[in-house]
Design a protein around this motif. Structure first.
Motif, PDB file in Angstrom:
ATOM      1  N   PHE A  76      27.597-106.674 -20.307  1.00 53.96           N
ATOM      2  CA  PHE A  76      27.843-107.616 -19.197  1.00 53.96           C
ATOM      3  C   PHE A  76      27.369-107.297 -17.901  1.00 53.96           C
ATOM      4  N   LEU A  77      27.528-106.053 -17.466  1.00 56.43           N
ATOM      5  CA  LEU A  77      26.734-105.558 -16.086  1.00 56.43           C
ATOM      6  C   LEU A  77      25.139-105.756 -16.429  1.00 56.43           C
ATOM      7  N   ASP A  78      24.648-105.491 -17.461  1.00 61.75           N
ATOM      8  CA  ASP A  78      23.283-105.507 -17.767  1.00 61.75           C
ATOM      9  C   ASP A  78      22.626-106.845 -17.294  1.00 61.75           C
ATOM     10  N   LEU A  79      23.304-107.982 -17.458  1.00 56.42           N
ATOM     11  CA  LEU A  79      23.149-109.242 -16.975  1.00 56.42           C
ATOM     12  C   LEU A  79      23.031-109.226 -15.371  1.00 56.42           C
ATOM     13  N   ILE A  80      23.817-108.514 -14.485  1.00 58.01           N
ATOM     14  CA  ILE A  80      23.745-108.651 -13.455  1.00 58.01           C
ATOM     15  C   ILE A  80      22.885-107.567 -12.929  1.00 58.01           C
ATOM     16  N   ARG A  81      22.636-106.373 -13.482  1.00 61.17           N
ATOM     17  CA  ARG A  81      21.364-105.627 -13.137  1.00 61.17           C
ATOM     18  C   ARG A  81      20.187-106.270 -13.245  1.00 61.17           C
ATOM     19  N   GLN A  82      20.040-107.369 -14.458  1.00 61.98           N
ATOM     20  CA  GLN A  82      18.609-108.088 -14.709  1.00 61.98           C
ATOM     21  C   GLN A  82      18.442-109.138 -13.450  1.00 61.98           C
ATOM     22  N   GLN A  83      19.479-109.770 -13.049  1.00 58.91           N
ATOM     23  CA  GLN A  83      19.797-110.670 -11.863  1.00 58.91           C
ATOM     24  C   GLN A  83      19.233-110.325 -10.564  1.00 58.91           C
ATOM     25  N   SER A  84      19.901-108.906 -10.366  1.00 55.87           N
ATOM     26  CA  SER A  84      19.670-108.392  -9.177  1.00 55.87           C
ATOM     27  C   SER A  84      18.471-107.346  -8.952  1.00 55.87           C
ATOM     28  N   GLY A  85      18.059-106.977 -10.122  1.00 55.09           N
ATOM     29  CA  GLY A  85      17.057-106.203  -9.925  1.00 55.09           C
ATOM     30  C   GLY A  85      17.620-104.454  -9.632  1.00 55.09           C
ATOM     31  N   LEU A  86      18.908-104.475  -9.693  1.00 54.13           N
ATOM     32  CA  LEU A  86      19.524-103.262  -9.336  1.00 54.13           C
ATOM     33  C   LEU A  86      19.275-102.208 -10.560  1.00 54.13           C
ATOM     34  N   ASN A  87      18.973-101.115 -10.300  1.00 58.29           N
ATOM     35  CA  ASN A  87      19.042-100.117 -11.658  1.00 58.29           C
ATOM     36  C   ASN A  87      19.756 -98.999 -11.174  1.00 58.29           C
TER      37      ASN A  87
END
Ligand code: PMV
Length: 323
Positions: A76-87
């Protein structure tokens, strides 16, 4: 940019149930649903993003959690990492004031709070619809814990139009949910697997075909504060979902003898003129709904009923919020 945030959300009880997906990956439900947030129960989630390698860290009620639960949360957090560009990896702390896995929908409050805290900590400022859409990907019913009070989840046909909105604020109607706990054990088959079994029941098609009518009746009952109408449609909808569960392959039977005893008691009381009805999720515990004015009469009915271990009580609650 803040790198940490804290959010709180309440679980919700569905009056018109979500059971079965038309699309599993995006978690697009087979039918719309309607629910009420539960003010007395909450989950508080703290998220801190940290630039490091390795796994996300998750602590639930004081215990470090890995395995399938962490996998689900990290996906689920991967979706937020994708949306925010946060690595970055997340350090998460989740605390609830009620037991998880007892059919009290801890995944709804947990994913609603996680969505808000994790996006905010990642520097994203999403509106209620975007948050609801995202929370849906964590757990379907979590999308209904994002908006306030009495809530409708529009099934939608795509990711963009499957989200929940408030149809009335919590103060609109002083309803009480008395949750009769008949078993606090972890359920054998969780809702994630249960949804996948729904299409195997020959009754699911009929349940879905009639869903728009039940949604209309329920929405109208809430807007006009018509308890009798709400009682009729909420019990029917719960019974229809359990009929689907009992007739899927393999079949699911969540009820215990005490579940049925509570159902009979509620039906009997209503026949005697008490405004009360039941609704049951994917577990043996019974949610007993009544107007605030009937609260003590209904509590008295439940007290002393064999098999009822505890009664948890709640009125309508707000949506997910930052602390
Ligand atoms: O959101 P999930 O996957 O936990 O599914 C919820 C299923 C029910 O609680 C049984 C019904 C509902 O609409 O809340």
């Amino acid at each position: 940019m803040p790198s940490s945030a804290v959010a709180l959300a309440h679980p919700n009880i569905a009056f018109i149930k979500y059971w079965g997906n038309r699309e599993e990956t995006l978690r697009l439900p087979a039918n719309g649903s309607i629910s009420m947030n539960l003010a007395a129960l909450w989950t508080r989630v703290t998220v801190e993003w940290e630039e490091r390698e390795g796994e996300d860290h998750l602590i639930i009620n004081g215990e470090a959690t890995g395995g399938a639960t962490l996998q689900r949360v990290s996906a689920f957090l991967d979706l937020i990492r994708q949306q925010s560009g946060l690595n970055a990896r997340a350090n998460m702390l989740s605390e609830s004031n009620f037991p998880s896995g007892a059919g009290l929908a801890s995944s709804a409050s947990a994913f609603a709070a996680l969505t808000l805290a994790a996006t905010r900590a990642a520097g994203l400022e999403l509106d209620s619809i975007a948050l609801s859409r995202l929370a849906r990907r964590g757990s379907g019913s979590a999308c209904r814990s994002v908006p306030s009070g009495f809530v409708e989840w529009y099934a939608g046909a795509s990711d963009a139009d499957s989200y929940a909105v408030s149809i009335a604020p919590p103060e609109h109607w002083a309803l009480v949910d008395l949750i009769a706990i008949v078993s606090a054990e972890h359920k054998a088959v969780g809702s994630l697997q249960g949804h996948a079994l729904a299409p195997s029941s020959p009754l699911q098609a009929a349940r879905l075909a009639d869903a728009p009518r039940r949604l209309d009746l329920c929405r109208r009952a809430i807007l006009t504060r018509d308890f009798e109408a709400l009682a009729a449609v909420a019990e029917l909808d719960s019974d229809m979902m359990h009929a689907v569960m009992m007739t899927s392959a393999p079949p699911l039977l969540y009820w215990q003898p005490a579940t049925i005893a509570v159902m009979q008691t509620v039906r009997g009381a209503r026949a005697r003129g008490i405004a009360v009805c039941y609704t049951i999720d994917a577990g043996p515990n019974v949610h007993i709904l009544c107007p605030e004015s009937e609260r003590s009469a209904v509590r008295a009915l439940l007290e002393g009923l064999e098999g009822v271990q505890e009664v948890v009580e709640s009125g309508p609650g707000e949506g997910a919020r930052l602390l």
